[in-house]
Design a protein around this motif. Structure first.
Motif: not given
Length: 352
Positions: A149-170
């Motif tokens: 929903r955030i990304a489909e606005t077309g705006r630059p999208t920042i994703i913070s990765t605290g607690t996440a595995t590489l698979g979850e980030i991917d």
């Protein structure tokens, strides 16, 4: 190092060819006071930060009003021991009615102002305010519908990765890209408040950049600015740090936030780190041209006459660098000068 496209919106560019984009995170450091929130915006601008970031949620959009162990923080939490989630978020949230004055002041002061929405209603609210960037917070990284929903606005999208595995980030990056949005920044993050430096794993920054093919930065919860400066040397193009007016004011995040003076140092030192990276080459730099002139070489250090023998007394290795290399002394020692030579003459083969 992987070459990635620069993210550009308005006059702002994020990428390896540009100084780090420094974001001052207000979070709950406003302490429930709009004037204090506006003062934090002013402090961010005065410190030279490029952006001010807030968070868009209410206690009811981020959790529910229930008191049970699973809705409380741990008893040994360093900042908020045993706090109820609902009460903490009530205290820390930024009222939605404050967003417009905060964003207006930021724009007036030349700052990019943006936010992290925590549910779809917050996304819609921020889009209506024409916010130029949206961020997914660390704890929301597995909420792929929200990231889409955030990304489909077309705006630059920042994703913070605290607690996440590489698979979850991917998975989060793939969710954002599935909307056709390629303007993605992933922030390496340790979701601990404060975060111990040894838990930062900054060497993961180039791994994320090269593995995901995105701009990568650091959401830094360590104390001080050392980790952020190091992150830039490892390829971070965005640095996010919490900002407070007073670390001892009792606001929810002040204990691990930067003061305005420290934020100014962060901006200065991360830009120095970026400039110092240079290119992956070894050799003399253009800035060293004067230094090259003053390497050592062999010089005639006493007036000599034709026929005099070259000795360690009349030819020595000194600065500057206009004579024969010092290592050639064994080849000239014992030979004779063919002409009179004045003290201070660079040693050369045609003098012998």
């Amino acid at each position: 190092m992987t070459e990635l496209p620069t993210i550009t919106f308005g006059p702002v560019s994020i990428g390896a060819d540009h100084p780090p984009f420094v974001v001052a995170e207000m979070s709950g450091n406003h302490g429930g006071d709009l004037e204090r929130a506006l003062d934090i915006v002013r402090a961010a601008a005065e410190a030279g930060a490029h952006a001010i970031k807030i968070q868009t949620y209410t206690a009811d959009t981020i959790t529910i009003d229930v008191d049970s162990p699973r809705f409380r923080l741990s008893a040994d939490h360093p900042l908020w021991p045993n706090r109820r989630l609902y009460e903490l978020y009530e205290e820390a949230h930024t009222p939605w009615s404050w967003h417009e004055p905060i964003f207006s002041l930021a724009k007036e002061l030349g700052l990019v102002a943006f936010s992290a929405p925590f549910d779809p209603t917050a996304v819609d609210f921020l889009v209506d305010l024409d916010v130029p960037i949206l961020k997914s917070a660390s704890s929301e990284i597995t909420d792929l519908p929200l990231i889409r929903r955030i990304a489909e606005t077309g705006r630059p999208t920042i994703i913070s990765t605290g607690t996440a595995t590489l698979g979850e980030i991917d998975a989060a990056v793939r969710a954002a890209r599935s909307t056709g949005n390629e303007q993605i920044v992933v922030l390496s993050c340790t979701a601990s408040y404060p975060a111990p430096p040894e838990a930062s794993n900054l060497l993961g920054i180039p791994v994320l950049r090269d593995g995901l093919g995105v701009q990568v930065g650091l959401s830094d919860h360590t104390l001080g600015i050392g980790a952020s400066v190091a992150a830039v040397a490892l390829g971070a193009t965005v640095i996010e740090k919490h900002l407070t007016l007073d670390r001892h004011d009792g606001s929810v995040d002040s204990d691990f936030s930067l003061t305005p003076t420290e934020m100014a140092s962060l901006v200065t030192e991360t830009e120095i780190a970026w400039k110092a990276m240079g290119q992956p080459v070894v050799g003399p730099r253009k800035a060293e041209s004067e230094g090259l002139r003053f390497r050592r070489s062999l010089f005639v250090v006493e007036d000599v006459k034709a026929g005099d023998v070259v000795t360690a007394a009349n030819v020595r290795s000194i600065r500057p660098a206009d004579g024969l290399p010092p290592d050639t002394f064994s080849q000239v020692e014992g030979r004779t000068f063919r002409t009179d030579v004045a003290k201070g003459t660079p040693m050369a083969w045609d003098l012998l």
